[in-house]
Design an enzyme around this catalytic site. Structure first.
Site, PDB file in Angstrom:
ATOM      1  CD  GLU A  63      -2.478  -1.235   2.793  1.00 50.92           C
ATOM      2  OE1 GLU A  63      -2.296  -0.299   3.599  1.00 50.92           O
ATOM      3  OE2 GLU A  63      -3.212  -2.194   3.049  1.00 50.92           O
TER       4      GLU A  63
ATOM      5  CB  CYS B 160      -4.517  34.962  11.315  1.00 49.94           C
ATOM      6  SG  CYS B 160      -4.762  36.277  10.150  1.00 49.94           S
TER       7      CYS B 160
HETATM    8  C1  LIG Z   1      -3.306   1.734   6.219  1.00 50.77           C
HETATM    9  C2  LIG Z   1      -2.348   2.557   5.465  1.00 50.77           C
HETATM   10  N1  LIG Z   1      -1.829   2.066   4.339  1.00 50.77           N
HETATM   11  C3  LIG Z   1      -0.958   2.773   3.589  1.00 50.77           C
HETATM   12  C4  LIG Z   1      -0.568   4.040   3.956  1.00 50.77           C
HETATM   13  C5  LIG Z   1       0.393   4.775   3.090  1.00 50.77           C
HETATM   14  O1  LIG Z   1       1.582   5.052   3.732  1.00 50.77           O
HETATM   15  P1  LIG Z   1       2.781   5.719   2.955  1.00 50.77           P
HETATM   16  O2  LIG Z   1       2.251   6.906   2.252  1.00 50.77           O
HETATM   17  O3  LIG Z   1       3.762   6.059   3.989  1.00 50.77           O
HETATM   18  O4  LIG Z   1       3.312   4.694   1.988  1.00 50.77           O
HETATM   19  C6  LIG Z   1      -1.065   4.604   5.133  1.00 50.77           C
HETATM   20  C7  LIG Z   1      -0.641   5.930   5.566  1.00 50.77           C
HETATM   21  O5  LIG Z   1      -0.273   6.174   6.675  1.00 50.77           O
HETATM   22  C8  LIG Z   1      -1.995   3.838   5.912  1.00 50.77           C
HETATM   23  O6  LIG Z   1      -2.507   4.337   7.031  1.00 50.77           O
END
Ligand SMILES: Cc1ncc(COP(=O)(O)O)c(C=O)c1O
Length: 416
Positions: free
Chosen positions: A273, A341
């Site tokens: 991910e 601000c």
């Molecule tokens: C569940 C989950 N997957 C993937 C990501 C993506 O993380 P990154 O942008 O550090 O690869 C995040 C971000 O914190 C996340 O919370």
């Protein structure tokens, strides 16, 4: 690595001079390089070439539908955390069967929307949520595919606000509780268990935390196997860091090898991910100097981008390099601040940067991730435009908001 470079002393994105975009579109403006995005997707994908895998881009990092459409074309799936993100993915033509859904507080409406859309699986973050998903699927006469988000209690050694994989965080469930949850799914008629998920945090710049988590997960998966739980996916989340300044994070190749080595005999498809590592260095925020101001010994450079446009320095104390649009040798030490601000409204403090005069342009580097997607209308400031550069051409992929946009959803009432 990115395609923002000086050509004859002028800063370009690919083959487009940035001052041309500022003249045409105005400032502040976010500018993304398509060539950089595509390269990052390819390099990340190649890092897992030896193992069955699915890359699900983390939509939260940058959710513009035009970027999502390109990711879909380049073969990625999507990691979402809300119904709104699912809507964006579908609007961009994303395949629902490559969408995974995380988050500790999914609403019944969001769960039903995801079920109806046919997403690949939910990442379940609590026993209460498992029950909720089951009941919604059962009432709809459907089956829900799920992974359980395991929290391995590993310190990702990153900023506390973006750490998620420790016991003290709200995310996922401990490994013993996860094991219990897997057992409990046997009684849930409308749940199909397909995987296990783990996400440690974001902007992780060393391999140690990943390696530690892989050891725990591997052991956990073997225990599940002995319990008779057969999985198809190991979702290892995102989190690989990028270089904003002097950080030297592991390359995708090193990261990919570690994940593959730890898991290749398990017979699972690896889901990743990534967000920041794909988009972070593929975007900048271009801003114009409004004026200069001295306060005692302090020198302020007031620019037209504020913390509503880029909140990362205020929220995380994060560092963004500041490049002048025209290279120059003279430098000075300044605080670069916006018009909002709040004293938290700064892009840099006590930073030596090129000597700039009012009207000149400054590029805030590494602003592709968690930048526009975290922007707001605070101080009733219309949100910035977004531009995508492809070779010698560029397109506005989100127009600058107008004052009318600010009040569009407000309903005027008369006193009775
Ligand atoms: C569940 C989950 N997957 C993937 C990501 C993506 O993380 P990154 O942008 O550090 O690869 C995040 C971000 O914190 C996340 O919370």
């Amino acid at each position: 690595m990115h395609y923002f470079e000086y050509q004859r002393g002028e800063l370009y994105c690919e083959e487009v001079p940035l001052d041309q975009i500022a003249a045409d579109v105005g400032t502040p403006v976010y500018i993304y390089s398509e060539k950089t995005l595509q390269r990052h997707v390819r390099v990340f994908d190649e890092a897992f070439a030896g193992v069955p895998h699915l890359i699900c881009y983390a939509v939260k990092a940058n959710s513009n539908v035009n970027l999502l459409r390109r990711f879909e074309e380049w073969g990625t799936g999507f990691d979402i955390v809300s119904g709104g993100e699912l809507f964006r993915v579908l609007k961009a033509g994303g395949s629902p069967d490559k969408v995974i859904f995380a988050g500790v507080g999914k609403t019944p409406e969001e769960i039903r929307y995801a079920l109806d859309s046919g997403i690949l699986f939910f990442n379940v973050e609590s026993s209460a949520e498992l029950e909720l998903i089951h009941n919604i699927a059962r009432d709809a006469g459907m089956r829900a595919r799920i992974s359980i988000r395991a929290n391995p209690d590993v310190d990702p050694r990153t900023h506390p606000y973006i750490s998620t994989g420790m016991q003290k965080h709200k995310f996922g469930v401990s490994l013993p509780e996860a094991r219990e949850l897997y057992r409990s799914t046997q009684k849930l008629s409308n749940i199909d268990v397909v995987g296990v998920q783990c996400h440690l945090g974001s902007q992780i710049t060393e391999m140690g935390p990943f390696e530690e988590a892989l050891v725990s997960l591997r052991q956990f998966i073997l225990e599940l196997k002995s319990d008779g739980v057969a999985l198809k996916y190991l979702d290892f989340g995102g989190g690989l860091g990028i270089s904003y300044n002097t950080e030297e994070p592991p390359s995708p190749a090193v990261y990919g090898r570690a994940v593959a080595d730890a898991t290749k005999d398990l017979g699972l498809t690896i889901v990743l991910e990534p967000g920041r590592v794909i988009v972070g260095n593929a975007g900048i925020l271009l801003t114009r100097v409004l004026l200069k101001k001295n306060q005692g010994t302090k020198k302020f450079l007031v620019v037209d981008a504020g913390m509503n446009d880029l909140i990362r320095p205020a929220l995380y104390g994060s560092h963004h390099q500041l490049w002048p649009i025209r290279q120059r040798a003279d430098k000075e030490i300044v605080d670069v601040v916006g018009p909002v601000c709040e004293s938290a409204d700064f892009l840099a403090k006590d930073r030596e940067i090129a000597l700039l005069e009012p009207g000149e342009l400054l590029a805030v580097m590494s602003a592709g991730a968690y930048a526009f997607s975290l922007s707001s209308n605070y101080n009733s400031r219309p949100r910035a435009a977004e531009v995508l550069v492809t070779g010698e051409t560029y397109r506005v992929i989100r127009r600058r908001e107008s004052f009318e946009d600010l009040v569009r959803n407000e309903i005027e009432t008369t006193s009775c």
